[in-house]
Write an enzyme that holds these catalytic residues in place. Structure first.
Site, PDB file in Angstrom:
ATOM      1  N   VAL A 111       0.861  -1.177   0.000  1.00 36.87           N
ATOM      2  CA  VAL A 111       0.000   0.000   0.000  1.00 36.87           C
ATOM      3  C   VAL A 111       0.905   1.238   0.000  1.00 36.87           C
ATOM      4  O   VAL A 111       1.800   1.332   0.839  1.00 36.87           O
ATOM      5  CB  VAL A 111      -0.888   0.023   1.270  1.00 36.87           C
ATOM      6  CG1 VAL A 111      -1.804   1.232   1.258  1.00 36.87           C
ATOM      7  CG2 VAL A 111      -1.698  -1.270   1.407  1.00 36.87           C
ATOM      8  N   VAL A 112       0.737   2.141  -0.973  1.00 36.94           N
ATOM      9  CA  VAL A 112      -0.218   2.110  -2.069  1.00 36.94           C
ATOM     10  C   VAL A 112       0.466   1.551  -3.323  1.00 36.94           C
ATOM     11  O   VAL A 112       1.677   1.650  -3.462  1.00 36.94           O
ATOM     12  CB  VAL A 112      -0.804   3.515  -2.351  1.00 36.94           C
ATOM     13  CG1 VAL A 112      -1.748   3.942  -1.237  1.00 36.94           C
ATOM     14  CG2 VAL A 112       0.249   4.570  -2.585  1.00 36.94           C
ATOM     15  N   VAL A 115       2.967   3.698  -5.510  1.00 35.97           N
ATOM     16  CA  VAL A 115       4.188   4.191  -4.868  1.00 35.97           C
ATOM     17  C   VAL A 115       4.936   3.045  -4.188  1.00 35.97           C
ATOM     18  O   VAL A 115       6.002   2.625  -4.614  1.00 35.97           O
ATOM     19  CB  VAL A 115       3.867   5.307  -3.852  1.00 35.97           C
ATOM     20  CG1 VAL A 115       5.121   5.742  -3.106  1.00 35.97           C
ATOM     21  CG2 VAL A 115       3.246   6.505  -4.571  1.00 35.97           C
ATOM     22  N   CYS A 116       4.354   2.513  -3.124  1.00 37.79           N
ATOM     23  CA  CYS A 116       5.053   1.544  -2.279  1.00 37.79           C
ATOM     24  C   CYS A 116       5.286   0.206  -2.975  1.00 37.79           C
ATOM     25  O   CYS A 116       6.206  -0.521  -2.610  1.00 37.79           O
ATOM     26  CB  CYS A 116       4.274   1.334  -0.989  1.00 37.79           C
ATOM     27  SG  CYS A 116       3.872   2.896  -0.165  1.00 37.79           S
ATOM     28  N   VAL A 117       4.451  -0.113  -3.960  1.00 31.60           N
ATOM     29  CA  VAL A 117       4.657  -1.314  -4.766  1.00 31.60           C
ATOM     30  C   VAL A 117       5.440  -0.978  -6.031  1.00 31.60           C
ATOM     31  O   VAL A 117       6.423  -1.641  -6.367  1.00 31.60           O
ATOM     32  CB  VAL A 117       3.311  -1.980  -5.132  1.00 31.60           C
ATOM     33  CG1 VAL A 117       3.540  -3.202  -6.020  1.00 31.60           C
ATOM     34  CG2 VAL A 117       2.553  -2.373  -3.877  1.00 31.60           C
TER      35      VAL A 117
END
Length: 205
Positions: A111-112, A115-117
């Site tokens: 998440v999110v 961005v984070c993935v």
């Protein structure tokens, strides 16, 4: 593109920023559906004994701590609370933990999504890893953002999967452990539980 199958002996699971604050931003799945999917992926990681790495971003701030269920499921897994880096791949300890597994296939969710993935996915692809993005255990603001993030990652070479397809691809053959996998699937997929109940009733005759 050559079909590269997931291999339980070469895969590592990265659970990125499933934090109590950040999860409130997820709008492309309902809260209950999303929680079920994330925990299902965690179940898959445990069932196949995949190395699993947990990380959070700035958890002392509004992003909040890691959801307690994941911490409880992986008490001995590497846990990297990043002090500020938005992109987990910018954190040296995180990258060291990934590379220490010796595995080249990354199964990632977080998440999110955009961005984070997406950021660590793009970095890992650039370093020669195969990356499998678990779409239904990753969430973001809305479906427009979701689709753009998926397009960006696939254009770079990532494969989009869901937790159920990950489980089946790692299983390879039902005969490897039908009962074990069925017991994993049944609590997470109500219709699958119905199927198994029907099968059990039939075979008990």
């Amino acid at each position: 593109m050559t079909y590269k199958r997931l291999n339980k002996d070469d895969a590592v699971v990265l659970l990125v920023d499933h934090q109590t604050g950040l999860i409130s931003l997820v709008q492309d799945f309902s809260p209950n559906e999303f929680k079920n999917n994330v925990l299902a992926l965690a179940d898959v990681a445990k069932f196949f004994n995949l190395p699993t790495i947990l990380t959070t971003s700035f958890e002392s701030g509004p992003n909040g701590p890691l959801v307690p269920e994941l911490k409880a499921m992986f008490p001995d897994a590497p846990y990297i609370p990043r002090p500020g880096q938005i992109n987990a791949w910018d954190n040296e300890d995180f990258v060291k933990a990934v590379k220490a597994t010796g595995r080249k296939q990354i199964i990632i969710a977080g998440v999110v999504t955009d961005v984070c993935v997406a950021f660590p996915t793009l970095c890992a692809l650039d370093e020669g890893f195969e990356v499998f993005v678990v779409t239904d255990a990753s969430g973001t603001f809305n479906e427009t953002v979701q689709q753009a993030a998926w397009a960006r990652m696939t254009a770079a070479g990532a494969q989009l999967v869901n937790w159920f397809s990950v489980a089946c691809e790692l299983q390879v053959d039902w005969r490897n452990d039908m009962e074990g996998l069925a017991n994993l699937l049944s609590p997470r997929i109500p219709n699958y539980r119905n199927l198994m109940n029907s099968y059990s009733a039939f075979t008990a005759k």
